[in-house]
Design a protein around this motif. Structure first.
Motif, PDB file in Angstrom:
ATOM      1  N   CYS A  60       0.878  -1.172   0.000  1.00  0.00           N
ATOM      2  CA  CYS A  60       0.000   0.000   0.000  1.00  0.00           C
ATOM      3  C   CYS A  60       0.911   1.215   0.000  1.00  0.00           C
ATOM      4  O   CYS A  60       1.185   1.797   1.044  1.00  0.00           O
ATOM      5  CB  CYS A  60      -0.915  -0.015   1.225  1.00  0.00           C
ATOM      6  N   ALA A 102       2.206   4.700   0.102  1.00  0.00           N
ATOM      7  CA  ALA A 102       1.526   5.837   0.714  1.00  0.00           C
ATOM      8  C   ALA A 102       1.318   6.975  -0.268  1.00  0.00           C
ATOM      9  O   ALA A 102       2.216   7.337  -1.038  1.00  0.00           O
ATOM     10  CB  ALA A 102       2.331   6.334   1.905  1.00  0.00           C
ATOM     11  N   CYS A 156      -3.532   4.646   0.245  1.00  0.00           N
ATOM     12  CA  CYS A 156      -2.685   4.090  -0.809  1.00  0.00           C
ATOM     13  C   CYS A 156      -2.888   4.837  -2.125  1.00  0.00           C
ATOM     14  O   CYS A 156      -3.982   5.313  -2.422  1.00  0.00           O
ATOM     15  CB  CYS A 156      -3.024   2.619  -1.061  1.00  0.00           C
ATOM     16  N   ASN A 203       4.566   1.888   3.820  1.00  0.00           N
ATOM     17  CA  ASN A 203       3.226   2.062   4.397  1.00  0.00           C
ATOM     18  C   ASN A 203       2.561   0.714   4.658  1.00  0.00           C
ATOM     19  O   ASN A 203       2.518  -0.149   3.777  1.00  0.00           O
ATOM     20  CB  ASN A 203       2.368   2.895   3.443  1.00  0.00           C
ATOM     21  N   THR A 204       2.080   0.511   5.858  1.00  0.00           N
ATOM     22  CA  THR A 204       1.373  -0.671   6.375  1.00  0.00           C
ATOM     23  C   THR A 204       2.280  -1.873   6.640  1.00  0.00           C
ATOM     24  O   THR A 204       1.797  -2.899   7.102  1.00  0.00           O
ATOM     25  CB  THR A 204       0.215  -1.142   5.460  1.00  0.00           C
TER      26      THR A 204
END
Length: 217
Positions: A32, A34, A47, A89-90
């Motif tokens: 995902c 960012a 995302c 991200n994530t």
């Protein structure tokens, strides 16, 4: 119902009600990347369209460069977070480069959401942490080149240079946003100030000393 069963149930409920679980959620897709331009506020970052993802979204160059240690601590903490690598991200991890001048240090601090693992690449570093109430046990170790040390999540810890030369180390933390709370800044640099009379009693100091520390931080 058996009295022992009731007692165990109460103890279990008390444990879970007084225990903070602060860990990153598991990702629901391969990645995902960012969207750093989005104004949407969620627990993380939204995302971008997967069709627009490029290899550079997972790449950063610059960790070989020393951080700026021209500060009173003589130390630098250069983090590689989702801001530098949107593809993080994530994924629940960040890394950082640590640079220390001779006598450099990081003050006692903690990361509310991450365990930290430190690898020394150059120099001699003392790292230590203190366990929580009621034992407050202090564990510390002097690390040399190639040595690794783990600091459990949420515990107060510190690093300092105990050698004659500079230190370079890499730290990895298992959260996208570990958080860092430096105790001197949090206590004496709070905005607005915490009552100086209260802090004097809490730290067994005179009020003038507390006010001097507040002025510094």
């Amino acid at each position: 119902m058996d009295t022992n069963v009731i007692l165990l149930s109460i103890l279990a409920l008390n444990f879970f009600c007084n225990t903070a679980f602060a860990f990153d959620p598991s990702p629901l897709q391969d990645f995902c990347v960012a969207d750093l331009t989005s104004s949407v506020r969620i627990n993380g970052l939204p995302c971008i369209d997967p069709a627009k993802v490029e290899a550079d979204n997972f790449f950063f160059s610059g960790l070989h460069l020393p951080g700026n240690t021209s500060n009173p601590m003589g130390a630098a903490f250069t983090a590689m977070t989702v801001s530098q690598i949107p593809g993080l991200n994530t994924l629940g991890i960040v890394i950082a480069r640590l640079d220390f001048e001779p006598n450099g240090f990081l003050p006692p601090h903690f990361h509310a959401r991450a365990t930290e693992i430190i690898t020394v690449l150059e120099g001699s570093m003392e790292v230590g942490f203190v366990t929580s109430n009621p034992s407050f046990r202090h564990y510390s170790k002097v690390l040399e080149k190639g040595d690794v040390f783990v600091v459990p999540v949420g515990l107060v810890h510190y690093q300092r240079n105990v050698g004659a030369g500079k230190i370079v180390a890499i730290a990895a933390l298992n959260s996208q946003n570990p958080g860092i709370t430096a105790l001197p800044n949090a206590v004496f640099g709070a905005n607005p100030d915490i009552d100086s009379g209260y802090l004097a009693r809490a730290f067994a100091l005179d009020r003038k000393t507390v006010e001097d520390l507040q002025a510094k931080f």
